[in-house]
Scaffold this motif. Sequence first.
Motif, mmCIF file in Angstrom:
data_model
loop_
_atom_site.group_PDB
_atom_site.id
_atom_site.type_symbol
_atom_site.label_atom_id
_atom_site.label_comp_id
_atom_site.label_asym_id
_atom_site.label_seq_id
_atom_site.Cartn_x
_atom_site.Cartn_y
_atom_site.Cartn_z
ATOM 1 N N GLN A 42 -11.788 -5.627 -12.272
ATOM 2 C CA GLN A 42 -10.467 -6.216 -12.070
ATOM 3 C C GLN A 42 -9.366 -5.264 -12.519
ATOM 4 O O GLN A 42 -8.316 -5.150 -11.881
ATOM 5 C CB GLN A 42 -10.353 -7.539 -12.832
ATOM 6 C CG GLN A 42 -11.236 -8.655 -12.302
ATOM 7 C CD GLN A 42 -11.253 -9.869 -13.218
ATOM 8 O OE1 GLN A 42 -10.729 -9.829 -14.334
ATOM 9 N NE2 GLN A 42 -11.890 -10.948 -12.772
ATOM 10 N N LEU A 43 -9.619 -4.549 -13.608
ATOM 11 C CA LEU A 43 -8.608 -3.658 -14.181
ATOM 12 C C LEU A 43 -8.473 -2.345 -13.422
ATOM 13 O O LEU A 43 -7.619 -1.522 -13.759
ATOM 14 C CB LEU A 43 -8.932 -3.381 -15.646
ATOM 15 C CG LEU A 43 -8.834 -4.604 -16.566
ATOM 16 C CD1 LEU A 43 -9.399 -4.294 -17.934
ATOM 17 C CD2 LEU A 43 -7.387 -5.085 -16.665
ATOM 18 N N GLN A 44 -9.279 -2.119 -12.400
ATOM 19 C CA GLN A 44 -9.115 -0.940 -11.556
ATOM 20 C C GLN A 44 -7.908 -1.071 -10.634
ATOM 21 O O GLN A 44 -7.463 -0.086 -10.054
ATOM 22 C CB GLN A 44 -10.389 -0.719 -10.725
ATOM 23 C CG GLN A 44 -11.600 -0.343 -11.554
ATOM 24 C CD GLN A 44 -12.904 -0.399 -10.777
ATOM 25 O OE1 GLN A 44 -12.921 -0.767 -9.591
ATOM 26 N NE2 GLN A 44 -14.005 -0.044 -11.425
ATOM 27 N N GLN A 45 -7.370 -2.270 -10.525
ATOM 28 C CA GLN A 45 -6.205 -2.504 -9.692
ATOM 29 C C GLN A 45 -4.930 -2.195 -10.485
ATOM 30 O O GLN A 45 -4.819 -2.509 -11.671
ATOM 31 C CB GLN A 45 -6.181 -3.950 -9.206
ATOM 32 C CG GLN A 45 -5.080 -4.270 -8.204
ATOM 33 C CD GLN A 45 -5.242 -5.654 -7.602
ATOM 34 O OE1 GLN A 45 -6.291 -6.284 -7.748
ATOM 35 N NE2 GLN A 45 -4.225 -6.119 -6.907
ATOM 36 N N ASP A 46 -3.951 -1.566 -9.823
ATOM 37 C CA ASP A 46 -2.685 -1.256 -10.482
ATOM 38 C C ASP A 46 -1.957 -2.536 -10.868
ATOM 39 O O ASP A 46 -2.212 -3.625 -10.334
ATOM 40 C CB ASP A 46 -1.791 -0.428 -9.559
ATOM 41 C CG ASP A 46 -2.325 0.976 -9.341
ATOM 42 O OD1 ASP A 46 -2.859 1.564 -10.300
ATOM 43 O OD2 ASP A 46 -2.215 1.477 -8.206
ATOM 44 N N ASN A 79 -7.997 -13.930 -9.584
ATOM 45 C CA ASN A 79 -9.143 -13.309 -8.934
ATOM 46 C C ASN A 79 -10.103 -14.379 -8.444
ATOM 47 O O ASN A 79 -10.488 -15.277 -9.205
ATOM 48 C CB ASN A 79 -9.869 -12.381 -9.915
ATOM 49 C CG ASN A 79 -8.957 -11.303 -10.472
ATOM 50 O OD1 ASN A 79 -8.633 -10.339 -9.801
ATOM 51 N ND2 ASN A 79 -8.520 -11.481 -11.728
ATOM 52 N N PHE A 80 -10.471 -14.299 -7.182
ATOM 53 C CA PHE A 80 -11.338 -15.304 -6.575
ATOM 54 C C PHE A 80 -12.802 -14.921 -6.785
ATOM 55 O O PHE A 80 -13.451 -14.330 -5.915
ATOM 56 C CB PHE A 80 -11.017 -15.451 -5.091
ATOM 57 C CG PHE A 80 -9.651 -16.024 -4.833
ATOM 58 C CD1 PHE A 80 -9.464 -17.400 -4.693
ATOM 59 C CD2 PHE A 80 -8.542 -15.193 -4.749
ATOM 60 C CE1 PHE A 80 -8.197 -17.918 -4.464
ATOM 61 C CE2 PHE A 80 -7.280 -15.702 -4.523
ATOM 62 C CZ PHE A 80 -7.101 -17.078 -4.385
ATOM 63 N N ASN A 90 -16.233 -13.282 -7.510
ATOM 64 C CA ASN A 90 -16.705 -11.926 -7.268
ATOM 65 C C ASN A 90 -16.459 -11.493 -5.830
ATOM 66 O O ASN A 90 -17.093 -10.553 -5.335
ATOM 67 C CB ASN A 90 -18.205 -11.829 -7.578
ATOM 68 C CG ASN A 90 -18.503 -12.083 -9.044
ATOM 69 O OD1 ASN A 90 -17.720 -11.690 -9.915
ATOM 70 N ND2 ASN A 90 -19.635 -12.730 -9.322
ATOM 71 N N SER A 91 -15.541 -12.159 -5.149
ATOM 72 C CA SER A 91 -15.294 -11.888 -3.730
ATOM 73 C C SER A 91 -14.521 -10.595 -3.497
ATOM 74 O O SER A 91 -14.493 -10.082 -2.383
ATOM 75 C CB SER A 91 -14.521 -13.049 -3.105
ATOM 76 O OG SER A 91 -13.210 -13.123 -3.659
ATOM 77 N N GLY A 92 -13.868 -10.083 -4.531
ATOM 78 C CA GLY A 92 -13.003 -8.929 -4.352
ATOM 79 C C GLY A 92 -11.592 -9.284 -3.960
ATOM 80 O O GLY A 92 -10.714 -8.412 -3.891
ATOM 81 N N PHE A 93 -11.336 -10.568 -3.696
ATOM 82 C CA PHE A 93 -9.993 -11.028 -3.363
ATOM 83 C C PHE A 93 -9.205 -11.347 -4.633
ATOM 84 O O PHE A 93 -9.741 -11.875 -5.604
ATOM 85 C CB PHE A 93 -10.050 -12.293 -2.504
ATOM 86 C CG PHE A 93 -10.204 -12.032 -1.029
ATOM 87 C CD1 PHE A 93 -9.137 -11.555 -0.274
ATOM 88 C CD2 PHE A 93 -11.414 -12.267 -0.405
ATOM 89 C CE1 PHE A 93 -9.280 -11.315 1.083
ATOM 90 C CE2 PHE A 93 -11.566 -12.031 0.951
ATOM 91 C CZ PHE A 93 -10.499 -11.554 1.700
ATOM 92 N N LEU A 134 -1.518 -9.784 -1.832
ATOM 93 C CA LEU A 134 -2.907 -10.144 -1.562
ATOM 94 C C LEU A 134 -3.718 -8.867 -1.497
ATOM 95 O O LEU A 134 -3.347 -7.918 -0.800
ATOM 96 C CB LEU A 134 -3.018 -10.902 -0.240
ATOM 97 C CG LEU A 134 -4.435 -11.361 0.158
ATOM 98 C CD1 LEU A 134 -4.974 -12.381 -0.845
ATOM 99 C CD2 LEU A 134 -4.432 -11.951 1.567
ATOM 100 N N SER A 135 -4.839 -8.814 -2.251
ATOM 101 C CA SER A 135 -5.677 -7.617 -2.306
ATOM 102 C C SER A 135 -7.128 -7.964 -2.047
ATOM 103 O O SER A 135 -7.587 -9.073 -2.359
ATOM 104 C CB SER A 135 -5.566 -6.927 -3.676
ATOM 105 O OG SER A 135 -4.250 -6.510 -3.941
ATOM 106 N N LYS A 136 -7.849 -6.993 -1.479
ATOM 107 C CA LYS A 136 -9.284 -7.159 -1.254
ATOM 108 C C LYS A 136 -9.974 -5.834 -1.528
ATOM 109 O O LYS A 136 -9.553 -4.781 -1.031
ATOM 110 C CB LYS A 136 -9.563 -7.573 0.195
ATOM 111 C CG LYS A 136 -11.048 -7.632 0.566
ATOM 112 C CD LYS A 136 -11.767 -8.784 -0.115
ATOM 113 C CE LYS A 136 -13.189 -8.986 0.437
ATOM 114 N NZ LYS A 136 -14.160 -8.040 -0.148
ATOM 115 N N ALA A 137 -11.016 -5.871 -2.355
ATOM 116 C CA ALA A 137 -11.841 -4.698 -2.637
ATOM 117 C C ALA A 137 -13.091 -4.745 -1.772
ATOM 118 O O ALA A 137 -13.701 -5.815 -1.598
ATOM 119 C CB ALA A 137 -12.217 -4.644 -4.112
#
Length: 541
Positions: free
Chosen positions: A313-317, A493-494, A496-499, A529-532
């Motif tokens: 999660q913390l890899q996101q700015d 954070n949704f 472990n979906s990456g959303f 909105l972000s998705k990994a």
Amino acid sequence: MILKAVDVNGTAIARVVAGLMLVAGGAAAQEAPSVLEDQPVRLRAFETANVYHAGSVELTIGTHQSGSGPGTGLQTYYGSGSYAVSDQLSFGLDFQNFNDPVAGPIGGSTPLIDTAILAFSSKYQFFNNDRVSFAAQASLESFIKLNSPLFGGSNSNVVIGSIKAPLSFNVGQGLQLHLTPAVSVFPSSVSGTNFYGTVASIGAGASYKPSERFALYGSIDAPVSGSNTIDSAGNYTKEPVWTVGARYNVTPKAALEAYLTNGFGMTPATSILTFWPEGDEVLAGMRLIYTPGAKRPVTYRASAAPATVRQAQLQQDGFTLGSADVLDPGHMRVSGWYGSDNNGGALIGFSPDQDGEIQVIFEQYSDNPTAPANLVPTTAVRYMIGPKFRFMDQNNGNAFSLAARVLYGRQIESNTQKLGVFFAEAMASYKTPGGRFVLTANPKVAAFGNTEIGGLGLGVNFKASDALELIGEVTPVALDGNTATWAAGLRYNFGNSGFSVDARATNAIGHYGVGTMVAQDDVLYSLTLSKAFDLRGLKFY
């Protein structure tokens, strides 16, 4: 880490990089490790007799610029890719773009030059032993675009080429000396105006590697016939091309290179050309070199442990601050945001390596009239592109995490000259035991034209639950800025979906770059909105 053939700008280089990674990635999986720990194959654009091992792929992206001119100066963007078919034979592709005025008057005016160069080359090493190596390189190149009053107006598909025969000598203790005779062939005229013609040159260089991760180099390339410089009177003259630089391997796959030069060209044929006019303008450059390969070690530290959910999660700015962590290798993040005052944008980040990430950002800064006009480079849509590297990793044994990022950006609208902004920052973070609190310090600086803004961002990320993060940030600013920016909000954070979705309030006009240090009077609200994505199964990184 590179083609949009005619509409050439920083994003075109990114497309070429991505294409080469897809084409060559399968072969790269079989190459030997540590090619960056060998002596350099090129010293900026100066060719040595060194070659890579069979199966090696090298991808580069970079820029060099003068201190003159508007925006970030007079910038040349470039990228390249090469593939070693065998231990002796390799093929290369180079691309270069310049769209700015010259550094000083030529014939009483300061003409704009808009060029795009595409080069194909091959290199064969005929001889190699412990003491000496000899190779030959040939290139076929084209000025896809060569537009300038200096060259008679608009030109396209101007064919050029070169032949080089480098010799390299191993002196010992990590020192190599290089001797490179060359001939670059240009037309003697374009559109009825003089051009460079044929330039024969002799070059000498040295490279020194005191360790597997660090290298120093220098070169000088002197024309012996023909002309490689245009002086202030518009005459074609001779001037040596010099370069001094250093390279540091951030990981066994990725290196950063910094250099000073008076040279303009980065392709084999144009490497003999100086910047305009006179050839006495000093250019500062930075290049990212990436050598993909699945068998290569991913870090100089001990093997990295898999990231926990919180660490991922913390890899996101943050909202206006960068994260000191990077995506895991083979992962990509896509983000999109929109808010009040027409602030919106998108980010694509991809990590090809354990401690590196490439980010491409499109953003339209707020058009709120209360933001100081002299600090806002543009409210049109602009791109930013650059690398992010992590030098320390708290998740894997360091006391804290430390990373740095450089972004080059310009607006996209098709006016004659686009205003560029240089942005650089360092990010340090400390996670409390268990990772409930993360404290971040984020010094940053931006420059365009005569405007310079510096700031020191301070932030806190609080884990309220497994899904919910509360984020607060403040950035006091200095130099030409005088009003601190702040941001506060939440991230959900949704699983472990990456959303994830962000809701933020801020007085900053932007999410990235210089916009994070420019304040408006009114509060800006936005949603992100972000998705990994995990792309490791594609096997091209």
